[in-house]
Design an enzyme around this catalytic site. Structure first.
Site, PDB file in Angstrom:
ATOM      1  N   SER A 152     -11.891  10.223 -14.812  1.00  0.00           N
ATOM      2  CA  SER A 152     -11.289   8.902 -14.963  1.00  0.00           C
ATOM      3  C   SER A 152     -11.520   8.376 -16.375  1.00  0.00           C
ATOM      4  O   SER A 152     -12.559   8.621 -16.971  1.00  0.00           O
ATOM      5  CB  SER A 152     -11.902   7.943 -13.939  1.00  0.00           C
ATOM      6  OG  SER A 152     -11.488   6.625 -14.223  1.00  0.00           O
ATOM      7  N   HIS A 202      -4.349  -1.062  -4.483  1.00  0.00           N
ATOM      8  CA  HIS A 202      -3.637  -2.015  -5.347  1.00  0.00           C
ATOM      9  C   HIS A 202      -3.082  -3.200  -4.529  1.00  0.00           C
ATOM     10  O   HIS A 202      -2.599  -3.009  -3.407  1.00  0.00           O
ATOM     11  CB  HIS A 202      -2.488  -1.280  -6.042  1.00  0.00           C
ATOM     12  CG  HIS A 202      -1.841  -2.058  -7.155  1.00  0.00           C
ATOM     13  ND1 HIS A 202      -0.648  -2.733  -6.993  1.00  0.00           N
ATOM     14  CD2 HIS A 202      -2.214  -2.261  -8.439  1.00  0.00           C
ATOM     15  CE1 HIS A 202      -0.310  -3.313  -8.126  1.00  0.00           C
ATOM     16  NE2 HIS A 202      -1.247  -3.048  -9.025  1.00  0.00           N
TER      17      HIS A 202
HETATM   18  C1  LIG Z   1      -0.750  -0.102 -11.621  1.00  0.00           C
HETATM   19  C2  LIG Z   1      -0.935   0.388 -10.241  1.00  0.00           C
HETATM   20  C3  LIG Z   1       0.051   0.213  -9.275  1.00  0.00           C
HETATM   21  C4  LIG Z   1       1.310  -0.562  -9.529  1.00  0.00           C
HETATM   22  O1  LIG Z   1       2.088   0.121 -10.420  1.00  0.00           O
HETATM   23  P1  LIG Z   1       3.206  -0.645 -11.273  1.00  0.00           P
HETATM   24  O2  LIG Z   1       3.759   0.477 -12.075  1.00  0.00           O
HETATM   25  O3  LIG Z   1       2.507  -1.703 -12.071  1.00  0.00           O
HETATM   26  O4  LIG Z   1       4.181  -1.203 -10.290  1.00  0.00           O
HETATM   27  C5  LIG Z   1      -0.153   0.737  -8.021  1.00  0.00           C
HETATM   28  N1  LIG Z   1      -1.278   1.398  -7.733  1.00  0.00           N
HETATM   29  C6  LIG Z   1      -2.256   1.582  -8.629  1.00  0.00           C
HETATM   30  C7  LIG Z   1      -3.473   2.343  -8.237  1.00  0.00           C
HETATM   31  C8  LIG Z   1      -2.121   1.063  -9.907  1.00  0.00           C
HETATM   32  O5  LIG Z   1      -3.110   1.232 -10.789  1.00  0.00           O
END
Ligand SMILES: *Cc1c(COP(=O)(O)O)cnc(C)c1O
Length: 373
Positions: A325, A124
Site C-alpha cells: 500500500s 467507501h
Molecule cells: C475512491 C474510492 C472509491 C470511489 O471511487 P471514485 O472514483 O471516487 O468514484 C471507492 N472505493 C474506494 C476504496 C476508493 O478509494
C-alpha cells in the site's frame, strides 16, 4: 461558439485567478489518491467534437462520433491486468469507482434476486448509498484494526443467513488504510458453509492499478474467483476528468442487456450518454507508459511511501502501511496541518498517499511542519 477573447475582462481575470489558485493548491496535494502528474494536451483537438460513447463499447451504434475503438483497447489492457479471460469477461469505461461498484452490485442483484450484501466497516462511503439506491438487504461486517474485513464476523453472519445468497463486497485497498480483504479466506468460508450461489465484487479503486505491478500480490483478481471489479482511472493513472473501468463476467452482463432501437445499440451500461474523452486519456496513458512504465511508477510510489514512514517516525507520528500500500497512516495532526496538506482524516488518524506526483521534498516539508507543532 464564442472564443474566450469575447469574455469580459472581469470574467477573464476570474478564470486566470482560479487557475492560479488551483495550481497553488496542487503544490500541497498529498492526502488524496489522485495523481496530478499527467499531460494530455496532445488530445486537445478532441475537445471540439461532440464525443459521446453511449451504448456498449463492443456493439455497433448509430452515434458515430465516439471513441469505442480506444475504449475497447483500454478494456483489453485492464483484462490483462486483472487476469480476466477476454472471451468470458466484458467491461466499459465508467465515470469513476463509484459507478463501477454500483454496476457490480446491480449485476449481482439481478443474478441472485433476493440476496444479502456483506461489506466491511472500512468500505467507501458511497457503498451504503448504492445499497439504498438498489434497495438490497445488507449487513456491515466488523473490520480488523488494519482495516481488513474481520472474517470471523463474516463467517458467523453468513452462517446465520445461509438461506439467502450472499454478495460479498470485497475491498482491494480500503480508502483510509489501504487494506486488502482476504479473498482466499472469504472463498474458504463460502466453501465451508457449502454456499453455491454467491457473488463477489471487488472494489479496487486505487490498488487495482498497484497490485498488477508488485511481486507476489495477495489474491485479488479474476483468478481469485471474483465476478466483477471496479478500478478508478483518475486515481493511479491520473485524469482531469474523473473516470474508471468496470469489468464483469459476460454471463452476468448478458442477463441485464437490452436492445435499444433509438440508438441502434445494446444497453449494457449504467449511463446513457457516456464520456468519450476519458477513454482517450486512459488509452493515451496506457500507450505512453505501458506495463513497464506503470511498474516503474508504482515502484517509485512505494519508495516514497517508505520514505514517508521513516520521516514520520522521526517526528513521532506512529506511521504504518498495509502490505503493497502507498497509503501511509499516522496520528492525526492539528486542523491547521490537515488543512494545509489536504490530509484526509478520520477519528484519530490521518493519511497521506504517495501518489506519483508526491515528492520526497514535500514529505520533508510536512515532517518539518509536524516537528514545530
Ligand atoms: C475512491 C474510492 C472509491 C470511489 O471511487 P471514485 O472514483 O471516487 O468514484 C471507492 N472505493 C474506494 C476504496 C476508493 O478509494
Amino acid at each position: 461558439m464564442q472564443t474566450d477573447h469575447s469574455l469580459s475582462p472581469l470574467d477573464r481575470y476570474r478564470l486566470s485567478q482560479l487557475l492560479e489558485s488551483l495550481q497553488g493548491e496542487s503544490q500541497n496535494f498529498i492526502g488524496y489518491p489522485c495523481n496530478s502528474q499527467f499531460d494530455y494536451s496532445p488530445l486537445f483537438p478532441f475537445l471540439s467534437l461532440p464525443l459521446n460513447n453511449l451504448g456498449d463499447p463492443f456493439a455497433p451504434s448509430n452515434y458515430h462520433i465516439n471513441t469505442h475503438e480506444m475504449e475497447r483497447e483500454v478494456i483489453r489492457f485492464f483484462q490483462e491486468l486483472t487476469q480476466a479471460p477476454t472471451d468470458s469477461t466484458w467491461g466499459y469505461v465508467t465515470n469513476g469507482g463509484t459507478e463501477g461498484n454500483l454496476y457490480g452490485i446491480f449485476l449481482a442483484r439481478e443474478l441472485l434476486g433476493d440476496c444479502m450484501v456483506y461489506f466491511s466497516e472500512d468500505t467507501h462511503y458511497s457503498v451504503t448509498k448504492i445499497l439504498r439506491c438498489l434497495h438490497v438487504r445488507n449487513i456491515m461486517i466488523k473490520s480488523k484494526p488494519d482495516g481488513g474485513m474481520d472474517l470471523e464476523d463474516l463467517y458467523e453472519t453468513v452462517r446465520i443467513h445461509r438461506d439467502v445468497p450472499p454478495i460479498i463486497f470485497v475491498n482491494i485497498g480500503t480508502t483510509m488504510k489501504g487494506a486488502i480483504d482476504d479473498l482466499a479466506g472469504i472463498n474458504q468460508i463460502l466453501s465451508d458453509l457449502a454456499i453455491q450461489r454467491h457473488y463477489i465484487h471487488a472494489d479496487a479503486a486505487l490498488s487495482g492499478m498497484i497490485l498488477p505491478f508488485v511481486a507476489n500480490p495477495p489474491p485479488w483478481d479474476f483468478a481469485a474467483g471474483i465476478d466483477s471489479i471496479s478500478i478508478s482511472g483518475h486515481k493511479m493513472i491520473g485524469s482531469p476528468i474523473p473516470c474508471g473501468v468496470v469489468l464483469a463476467k459476460k454471463s452476468h452482463v448478458d442477463r441485464i442487456a437490452r436492445g435499444v432501437e433509438y440508438v441502434g445499440t445494446l444497453d449494457t451500461t449504467i449511463m446513457g450518454s457516456r464520456n468519450g474523452i476519458t477513454p482517450l486519456f486512459l488509452w493515451y496513458a496506457m500507450k505512453l507508459l505501458g506495463r513497464e512504465g506503470f511498474q516503474q511508477t508504482v515502484a517509485g510510489c512505494l519508495q516514497v511511501a517508505d520514505y514517508a514512514l521513516e520521516k514520520l517516525r522521526q517526528v513521532n507520528r506512529n506511521p504504518w502501511t498495509n502490505p503493497h500500500s502507498i497509503t501511509v497512516v499516522f496520528d492525526r495532526p492539528g486542523e491547521e496541518i490537515t488543512s494545509r496538506w489536504q490530509l484526509a482524516s478520520q477519528n484519530k488518524i490521518s493519511h497521506l498517499i504517495a501518489m506519483p506526483h508526491v515528492k520526497k521534498e514535500q514529505i520533508d516539508r510536512l515532517a518539518d511542519d509536524l516537528k514545530v507543532k
